[in-house]
Design a protein around this motif. Structure first.
Motif, PDB file in Angstrom:
ATOM      1  N   ARG A 101       0.843  -1.199   0.000  1.00  0.00           N
ATOM      2  CA  ARG A 101       0.000   0.000   0.000  1.00  0.00           C
ATOM      3  C   ARG A 101       0.873   1.242   0.000  1.00  0.00           C
ATOM      4  O   ARG A 101       2.057   1.190   0.389  1.00  0.00           O
ATOM      5  N   THR A 130       5.989   3.506   0.088  1.00  0.00           N
ATOM      6  CA  THR A 130       5.373   2.197  -0.156  1.00  0.00           C
ATOM      7  C   THR A 130       5.661   1.282   1.029  1.00  0.00           C
ATOM      8  O   THR A 130       6.825   1.134   1.435  1.00  0.00           O
ATOM      9  N   ASN A 174       6.355   5.850  -4.684  1.00  0.00           N
ATOM     10  CA  ASN A 174       5.376   4.839  -5.080  1.00  0.00           C
ATOM     11  C   ASN A 174       6.095   3.778  -5.904  1.00  0.00           C
ATOM     12  O   ASN A 174       6.307   3.930  -7.111  1.00  0.00           O
ATOM     13  N   PHE A 193      -2.775   0.234  -6.156  1.00  0.00           N
ATOM     14  CA  PHE A 193      -2.134   1.484  -5.743  1.00  0.00           C
ATOM     15  C   PHE A 193      -1.003   1.889  -6.691  1.00  0.00           C
ATOM     16  O   PHE A 193      -0.350   2.911  -6.471  1.00  0.00           O
TER      17      PHE A 193
END
Length: 590
Positions: free
Chosen positions: A492, A503, A547, A572
């Protein structure tokens, strides 16, 4: 007992209380040991595991290993008597009453024969107490006249008085465990130490005729020996014929008998040339017995030497044919051809092996003691294999105990189905696809009072439903068991202070993935990665800057080969920037 391959049901490491209980059992079974000696045999700092096994003839038992070396074993057929292995007896040779035999008899014992009275070395003259004061079924060991380090463990077939009254004929020891059997192959290979000769006076004439005495005594038990030898299987090679003693003896004389071909370094050879000759012949016989197959023939001599003979060399040795008396491979193969083991031919200066006589007496007598290489040893796979399994509970134990399972054992669904089907057939409860419920099955499945039948498939599912559902995760040879539902790896993206995205990856330990190693893998893309504790999570999480969902997902599926179904959070991942739909509409040229 352990000549043919055995089945390992489970292999678990002992806890502190279980280790203490084992020490108490050893002290109770062998009062001659002191507490210090017991602690040395079962050290606190070493990993001690217990294997639940089933022998080839259906006997259940346990094997206790210290640092992957089997030290004690128990068999249900012997009322769970705790017996030492030869590795334990090498440190404490006087732990059991020992019978001494001649060195050539070792190969007979390794082939599955019991120790007969003509093969026992005793002081002369024979008296009532020459065999001690033992009862029938007493645990004893067997050593040789040149080395008191035991080579076998067994039970006395007769009492001491019966041995004396038999007049030197009959069975002396029923062998349970012998050097080189599958029990020895469970752990690391060890070399038999030289502890010096035992205190036994041997008769030269009796030593000279040891093989004849053993074979003569085996003739008296021909039926049992033939049955044992017909079932014998050493390293997956089945012995299908048993030649007569006279024929075997003549072949040994003609072929120049190779004694002690098993790796049993009792003494260091003083002549390096002779030592290399013995190693070369051993590797050749081992390659012919275990490596070369009939479909591989004919084969070039150079390929046989490179791909089979060299590969058969023990790990701690190396074959150099130039250091032997043969000097050249062609000379050595000519010698093996003269002995009748192989047939060779030379075409245009290139030598080939045409055929191998797989039933040759030297190949039959070869005993391989070093640890066989398992298929998983060369390459440690990073693939995580997840499989469903079930733990035996008290509800289903009355039925599964008939097949040798105990409470707490872990079984696969196929094993449970097999046991359930065999039970149903034995009780004659199946009628096509319909299963009739007897009182025992009805109690296990908790069915309704008036229900007498169910479908076979429903019966199996209800039976399995009374067991504890588990998942087994295997990664790089390590097995992890998880009770209940298997939580997937959770990915996530969250926003930390300053608006920076990070992350978080959780549940890596569930699949046997080390969090520290995984964080180092993530740093290879230039992003910092650390290990942090997240509120509400049982295991630490790996935190990666930015990310990095796509990179983590690729790393998990490609390197660790985790299936997609066990990864959560791919939604995500950053969305790829695409063109607007209007840019793909062709302009109207009309």
């Amino acid at each position: 007992m352990f000549i043919k391959p055995l089945k390992v049901k489970s292999n678990n490491q002992l806890k502190g209380t279980e280790r203490k209980k084992l020490c108490e059992e050893v002290l109770a079974a062998y009062p001659s040991l002191t507490e210090e000696e017991t602690q040395w045999l079962i050290p606190k700092k070493e990993a001690i595991s217990v294997m639940k096994i089933i022998t080839h003839n259906g006997h259940t038992g346990k094997v206790y290993c210290v640092a992957k070396v089997p030290m004690f074993f128990q068999l249900g057929s012997l009322n769970q008597t705790l017996l030492p292995t030869i590795y334990t007896l090498w440190h404490h040779p006087n732990l059991l009453k020992a019978f001494t035999t001649h060195s050539p008899v070792i190969s007979k014992l390794a082939a599955g024969a019991d120790l007969m009275l003509p093969g026992v070395c005793i002081k002369q003259p024979v008296t009532l107490y020459s065999f001690g004061k033992l009862q029938k079924g007493t645990p004893v060991s067997v050593n040789t006249e040149d080395n008191k380090a035991p080579v076998a463990v067994g039970l006395t077939a007769l009492s001491s008085e019966d041995m004396y009254m038999s007049g030197g004929y009959g069975k002396c020891v029923e062998i349970l465990h012998v050097m080189g059997d599958t029990l020895c192959q469970l752990g690391k290979p060890c070399t038999r130490p030289n502890l010096g000769p035992p205190d036994v006076d041997t008769d030269n004439d009796k030593l000279k005729n040891a093989n004849e005495a053993v074979e003569e005594s085996n003739d008296n038990n021909e039926e049992s020996l033939v049955e044992t030898m017909n079932e014998l299987e050493v390293n997956n090679d089945i012995v299908s014929e048993i030649e007569s003693p006279d024929k075997e003896e003549s072949k040994i004389e003609d072929c120049g008998e190779i004694e002690d071909t098993a790796i049993e370094e009792t003494e260091v050879a003083s002549d390096p040339v002779q030592e290399m000759d013995d190693l070369l012949e051993y590797c050749f016989l081992k390659a012919c017995k275990t490596s070369i197959k009939p479909n591989d023939l004919p084969i070039l001599a150079s390929n046989f030497f490179k791909n089979h003979l060299i590969a058969a060399c023990p790990p701690n040795k190396s074959v150099d044919i130039k250091k032997s008396r043969y000097k050249k491979l062609s000379v050595f193969l000519a010698e093996m051809s003269a002995r009748g083991i192989i047939n060779t031919s030379v075409t245009k200066g290139v030598e080939s092996i045409l055929s191998v006589k797989f039933d040759h007496i030297l190949l039959k007598r070869l005993v391989i003691i070093e640890e066989p290489m398992s298929p998983q040893d060369p390459v440690a796979s990073n693939a995580a294999v997840v499989s469903e399994c079930y733990r035996v509970t008290a509800d289903v134990l009355p039925i599964l105990a008939k097949f040798g399972y105990e409470k707490g054992d872990v079984m696969k669904r196929a094993e449970i189905r097999k046991c359930f089907t065999e039970y149903v057939k034995a009780e004659n409860l199946q009628d096509g696809k319909i299963l009739r419920l007897n009182p025992q099955l009805a109690h296990v499945m908790k069915t309704k009072v008036n229900q007498e039948t169910v479908t076979m498939e429903d019966g199996i599912n209800k039976f399995i439903g009374r067991m504890t559902h588990m998942h087994e995760v295997t990664l790089a040879g390590n097995k992890l068991l998880h009770t209940g539902k298997l939580e997937p790896i959770d990915m996530r993206v969250t926003v930390r202070s300053g608006g920076k995205k990070v992350t978080l990856v959780n549940n890596l330990e569930t699949f046997g993935i080390n969090s520290k190693e995984f964080s180092k893998e993530c740093q290879s893309i230039g992003a910092s990665a650390t290990i942090t504790d997240e509120p509400g999570k049982k295991t630490p999480s790996v935190l990666v800057q930015g990310n990095q969902i796509l990179y983590v997902y690729k790393l998990l599926t490609e390197k660790y080969q985790i299936k997609k179904t066990y990864i959560r959070g791919l939604e995500f991942a950053p969305k790829k920037q695409g063109f607007h739909k209007k840019e793909f509409i062709k302009p109207n040229t009309r």
